[in-house]
Design an enzyme around this catalytic site. Structure first.
Site, PDB file in Angstrom:
ATOM      1  N   LYS A  47      36.057  33.970 -12.280  1.00 44.67           N
ATOM      2  CA  LYS A  47      35.431  35.349 -12.619  1.00 44.67           C
ATOM      3  C   LYS A  47      34.424  35.592 -11.918  1.00 44.67           C
ATOM      4  CE  LYS A  47      33.053  34.771 -16.688  1.00 44.67           C
ATOM      5  NZ  LYS A  47      31.734  35.087 -16.238  1.00 44.67           N
ATOM      6  N   THR A  48      33.270  34.515 -11.826  1.00 40.88           N
ATOM      7  CA  THR A  48      31.996  34.616 -11.024  1.00 40.88           C
ATOM      8  C   THR A  48      32.228  35.120  -9.595  1.00 40.88           C
ATOM      9  OG1 THR A  48      30.977  33.229 -12.588  1.00 40.88           O
ATOM     10  CG2 THR A  48      29.833  33.954 -10.448  1.00 40.88           C
ATOM     11  N   ASP A  51      29.450  41.672 -16.663  1.00 42.14           N
ATOM     12  CA  ASP A  51      30.211  40.199 -17.033  1.00 42.14           C
ATOM     13  C   ASP A  51      30.256  40.148 -18.427  1.00 42.14           C
ATOM     14  OD1 ASP A  51      30.766  37.940 -16.596  1.00 42.14           O
ATOM     15  OD2 ASP A  51      29.025  36.756 -16.014  1.00 42.14           O
ATOM     16  N   GLU A  52      30.791  39.046 -18.798  1.00 43.23           N
ATOM     17  CA  GLU A  52      31.238  38.746 -20.214  1.00 43.23           C
ATOM     18  C   GLU A  52      31.257  39.570 -21.189  1.00 43.23           C
ATOM     19  OE1 GLU A  52      31.934  35.663 -20.587  1.00 43.23           O
ATOM     20  OE2 GLU A  52      30.621  34.440 -19.226  1.00 43.23           O
ATOM     21  N   GLN A 101      37.290  34.184 -25.327  1.00 42.26           N
ATOM     22  CA  GLN A 101      36.182  33.440 -25.398  1.00 42.26           C
ATOM     23  C   GLN A 101      34.856  34.245 -26.164  1.00 42.26           C
ATOM     24  OE1 GLN A 101      35.015  30.851 -21.752  1.00 42.26           O
ATOM     25  NE2 GLN A 101      36.456  32.026 -20.656  1.00 42.26           N
ATOM     26  N   ARG A 154      35.844  23.478 -21.699  1.00 43.52           N
ATOM     27  CA  ARG A 154      34.861  23.173 -20.346  1.00 43.52           C
ATOM     28  C   ARG A 154      35.215  21.846 -19.758  1.00 43.52           C
ATOM     29  NH1 ARG A 154      33.322  27.232 -19.852  1.00 43.52           N
ATOM     30  NH2 ARG A 154      35.279  27.988 -20.927  1.00 43.52           N
TER      31      ARG A 154
END
Length: 728
Positions: A32-33, A219-220, A250, A602
Site C-alpha cells: 500500500k505505501t 491513506d488508511e 483492518q 503483523r
C-alpha cells in the site's frame, strides 16, 4: 520509467489512473505505501501537478514522514511542498491561518487527551459533582465519541440523554465546550470539527481551499470518522480528484469514531469511481495468510478480495494453551529463546501483542525473569511525562495567556506557596467578573480572601511570565526555553533530589532541550506555536524505532502498520479477545475480529497464539472460555498445541460438556444471567466505568450504596438506584 518499475501490474494500473475518483482496496502486506508514494511522485512528474496542489492525508506522523521521504527520492526536492501530514496536523495548520474567522486567536492551544481530561476534572470540581458517580476519563471519552459523530452538547441533551446521569454528562459536555473557547484552546476532535464549521460559515474560505487542492489522497481510509469524511466531501469539488487507499478488514477504531461505512459506501458517494484491488501479499507466509483469512471471512460487512502470496508455505501456527497468565509469560519466553537460538533471530524481530494494557504486567514479569530485554510501545510517551508537560505548559502560557489548564498546571511548579484554596478563590473571582485567570493574577490584591503573603507569590509568578512573554519575540525557541529552565532551577531541583526517579526527570528535561535544538535547526523560522502544535500531535507509534535490540510489546491497536518476523498474539479468551462480548452488538464483534486479523497479519514468518485457562482479573481468578477466533481458524494451519506446563496435546474442538468442565465458568448457567440480582462478588458492567466486581453493598431502599472495583476506573461508591449496573 523508474517510478513504475518496482510495481506489479495492478499496482502500476492504480498509480497511472488519473481519469477520476478511485479507491484502492489494499489488503494487509500488499504494498500500500509503495503504491501511494509512487502515485504522488507520478502525479508530480508525469501528470505535472504542482506539489502545492496535492493534499495527502495519513493517520500518523511517522507514516507521513516516511512517505514524504520516499516521494522526495522519486520526484525530487520540490515534493517538499506537498501538503502531507495527518488529518489533525493539516487542519491545525489551516485553522492557524483562519482562526480569526472562528473568533479564535491564531495562537490557540491544542489539548491532548490528558489536558482534556484535566479540564473535565476541573469542571467536575467547580460544578460540585461527585467523582464517585462521574469518572473524568470516561466522561471525556463520551464527549470525544459525540464529537467524532458530530453530536453537539445540545443535541446530546435533547435527543440522546435518557436518564439523570446522561443529562448531567450533557451539561458537563456543554461547559467543556464553553471552557475550551474561553481558554482559546481546541482539543483533538475540534481540529476536525472546526474546519467543517469554518467551511460551512465562510464560502470564500471553502472556495480558497477547493482551488488550492487539485488532488487529494487519503491513506488508511477505513479509519476515517464522520467528521473526516465530511471534510473530504466538502473539499472535493469540480475537477478535484480523490484517491483513497485502505483495507476494510483492518478497520479497528470504531471505539473512537472510525466508521467502516465510509469505505463500504465510497462507490455510492463518489459515482463513476474506479476500484482497484491489491491482493498480492508480500509480507507473510501462505500459512499465516490462510489462518488470518479463515477468521476474517466470518465477518458480514466487508469488501470482496482474495489475498494470495508467492511466499513460501512456512511454519504452521503454534497454539499454546497455558494454565494462567504467569504460565503464558513463561511459555512465551521459552519460545522466544528457541526462535533466537534455532533461527538466529534478533530480539527486535519479535513482538508480543495483547488486547488490553493490563495484560502487559505478567508478560513483563516473565520477560524480566527470563532476562529478555523488552520495550513497551504505548506506555508513558515522552511528551506526556510530567516533567516535560510542566515545561511545555510554561511555553503554552507564554504563547496563549488564556490557556487556563496550562496556567493551573504551573501555578505551583516549582513550589511557590500558592495552594489549591487560594487558586480556587482566584478562579471564583475570575468567574464573577468574567475575567481570565491570567488577568486575575494581575488583580490578585483585590481577592481579599487570599492571604497577603500568597498575593505576593502570585504577583512574582505573574512577573516571571510577563518577562518571558516579552522575551518571546527577542530570543529563539531554544534560547527562551533553556533560559526559562535555568531561572526556574528545574534541573537543580531534580539533581538535589538525588533519586532514581529525579535522575530520570533530569535526563528527560535535557532530552527536551535537545529536541528543541533539533527542531529549531531543521526549522529556523518556526514559531513557538509550531513546536507546540507538533508536540501536541505526536502519537505513541510516532516514536517507534526498531534499532534497539529488544522484543517489542504493545497492544494490537498500536501494532497497526508494523511487521515482525515472529509475532505472539496473546490472551485469546472470550471477554479478553474478543473483548466484552456479552452485551456487544454484532458490529463490535466484527471489529474485534478485524483487530485479531490485524494482529495475525503483523507476522511475516511465524505466528504464535496463546490462551490461558485462568487469569487474575478484578481481584480474583477468572476462568474464561477459549476465544471464538481460535474455533473459527482453519484447523489445518496449526501444528500442535502445548498443554499445561508445556505438555503436548492434539488440538481438538471440545464438546459443550467438556468446555463447561474445563473452563469452570465463574457464573451459574442454570438460570438467566439478565435476571440475576447484584450481590457481593458479582461481576458487573457500568456504562461509564466499564467492568468491575462488587465489593460491598450497604443500606436499603433509595439510600442503598454499592462499592465496585472497576478494572480501569478503580473503586467507586455508587447509589444503587442510579448505578444502572448490568450483571455479567
Amino acid at each position: 520509467m523508474s517510478i513504475l518499475k518496482s510495481l506489479n501490474p495492478v499496482q502500476k494500473e492504480a498509480v497511472e489512473y488519473n481519469l477520476g475518483h478511485h479507491i484502492i482496496i489494499a489488503g494487509a502486506g500488499t504494498g500500500k505505501t509503495r503504491v501511494l508514494t509512487s502515485k504522488v511522485a507520478y502525479i508530480i512528474k508525469e501528470e505535472e501537478y504542482e506539489p502545492e496542489s496535492i493534499l495527502a492525508l495519513t493517520f500518523t506522523n511517522k507514516a507521513a514522514n516516511e512517505m514524504k521521504s520516499r516521494i522526495k527520492k522519486l520526484a525530487g526536492e520540490k515534493a517538499e511542498k506537498i501538503w502531507m501530514g495527518t488529518f489533525h496536523s493539516i487542519f491545525a495548520r489551516i485553522l492557524r491561518v483562519e482562526a480569526k474567522k472562528l473568533n479564535y486567536e491564531h495562537n490557540f492551544s491544542i489539548y491532548d487527551k490528558e489536558d482534556s481530561v484535566s479540564l473535565v476534572n476541573n469542571i467536575l470540581e467547580q460544578m460540585n459533582i461527585s467523582f464517585d458517580n462521574y469518572n473524568p476519563n470516561n466522561i471525556h471519552h463520551k464527549i470525544s465519541f459525540c464529537k467524532n459523530h458530530m453530536i453537539s452538547a445540545e443535541e446530546y441533551i435533547a435527543n440522546i440523554a435518557s436518564n439523570a446521569v446522561e443529562r448531567k454528562i450533557g451539561e458537563i459536555y456543554k461547559e467543556y465546550t464553553k471552557r475550551l473557547k474561553l481558554n482559546n484552546s481546541m482539543d483533538f476532535d475540534d481540529l476536525l470539527l472546526k474546519p467543517i464549521e469554518l467551511f460551512n460559515s465562510n464560502e470564500k474560505v471553502l472556495s480558497k481551499y477547493r482551488k488550492q487542492f487539485k488532488y487529494i489522497l487519503v491513506d488508511e481510509f477505513q479509519d476515517t470518522n464522520k467528521a473526516q469524511y465530511e471534510i473530504l466531501k466538502m473539499l472535493v469539488f469540480g475537477k478535484t480528484k480523490l484517491c483513497v487507499v485502505g483495507d476494510d478488514a483492518q478497520s479497528i477504531y470504531g471505539w473512537r469514531g472510525a466508521d467502516i461505512k465510509n469505505m463500504l459506501s465510497f462507490e455510492n458517494d463518489f459515482t463513476k469511481c474506479k476500484v482497484f484491488r491489491l491482493e498480492q501479499n508480500y509480507r507473510s507466509t501462505k500459512i499465516i495468510l490462510r489462518a488470518a483469512d479463515s477468521v476474517i471471512k466470518n465477518n458480514q460487512e466487508q469488501l470482496t478480495k482474495t489475498l494470495w502470496t508467492d511466499n513460501e508455505e512456512g511454519d504452521k501456527v503454534s497454539y499454546i494453551r497455558c494454565s494462567d497468565e504467569k504460565d503464558e509469560a513463561f511459555q512465551i519466553s521459552r519460545r522466544i529463546k528457541d526462535e533466537i537460538t534455532k533461527k538466529k533471530l534478533s530480539l527486535k524481530d519479535i513482538a508480543i501483542l495483547y488486547r488490553i494494557n493490563s495484560q502487559s504486567r505478567a508478560l513483563e514479569d516473565g520477560m524480566r525473569k527470563a532476562k529478555i530485554a523488552y520495550k513497551i510501545i504505548g506506555g508513558v510517551e515522552f511528551y506526556k511525562r510530567k516533567e516535560i508537560k510542566d515545561i511545555v505548559a510554561y511555553l503554552r502560557v507564554i504563547v496563549n495567556q488564556n490557556d487556563e489548564e496550562s496556567l493551573l498546571r504551573i501555578m505551583n511548579f516549582p513550589q511557590r506557596g500558592i495552594g489549591n484554596t487560594s487558586i480556587t478563590k482566584m478562579i471564583a473571582f475570575a468567574r464573577k467578573l468574567n475575567l481570565t485567570l491570567f488577568t486575575t493574577m494581575a488583580r490578585v490584591f483585590e481577592v481579599i480572601e487570599v492571604k497577603e503573603r500568597i498575593q505576593k507569590n502570585v504577583k512574582q509568578f505573574k512577573q516571571l511570565l510577563d518577562k518571558y512573554i516579552d522575551l518571546r519575540g527577542k530570543l529563539s525557541l531554544f534560547e527562551l526555553t533553556s533560559t526559562l529552565i535555568d531561572e526556574l532551577e528545574v534541573l537543580k531541583m531534580y539533581k538535589e533530589e538525588n533519586s532514581a526517579e529525579s535522575k530520570q526527570r533530569y535526563d528527560n528535561v535535557q532530552e527536551l532541550l535537545s529536541a528543541i535544538r533539533d527542531f529549531t535547526t531543521q526549522k529556523p523560522d518556526a514559531a513557538i506555536e509550531d513546536f507546540l502544535a507538533e508536540v501536541s500531535l505526536i502519537a505513541g507509534i510516532d516514536s517507534f524505532v526498531d534499532e534497539e535490540n529488544s522484543i517489542t510489546m504493545m497492544t494490537v491497536h498500536s501494532a497497526k502498520g508494523l511487521e515482525f518476523p515472529v509475532v505472539f498474539v496473546t490472551g485469546l479468551e472470550e471477554d479478553i479477545f474478543p473483548l466484552n462480548t456479552k452485551f456487544d452488538s454484532n458490529a463490535n464483534t466484527e471489529e474485534e475480529r478485524r483487530l485479531f486479523y490485524v494482529g495475525c497479519t503483523r507476522a511475516k514468518n511465524k505466528l504464535y497464539l496463546t490462551y490461558s485457562r485462568s487469569r487474575y482479573r478484578f481481584g480474583e481468578v477468572a476462568y474464561q472460555g477459549r476465544s471464538r477466533f481460535l474455533e473459527e481458524m482453519d484447523e489445518t494451519v496449526f501444528d500442535e498445541q502445548y498443554g499445561l506446563s508445556g505438555r503436548k496435546a492434539g488440538r481438538k474442538k471440545l464438546s459443550e460438556k467438556e468446555n463447561n468442565e474445563y473452563y469452570q465458568e465463574s457464573y451459574d448457567d442454570d438460570y438467566d444471567q439478565e435476571q440475576k440480582s447484584v450481590r457481593v462478588g458479582s461481576r458487573v458492567t457500568h456504562e461509564i466505568f466499564g467492568e468491575g466486581k462488587v465489593l460491598q453493598i450497604a443500606g436499603t431502599g433509595d439510600q442503598q450504596k454499592i462499592s465496585v472495583a472497576f478494572e480501569e476506573a478503580g473503586t467507586k461508591h455508587l447509589l444503587t438506584k442510579f448505578a444502572n449496573l448490568k450483571v455479567l
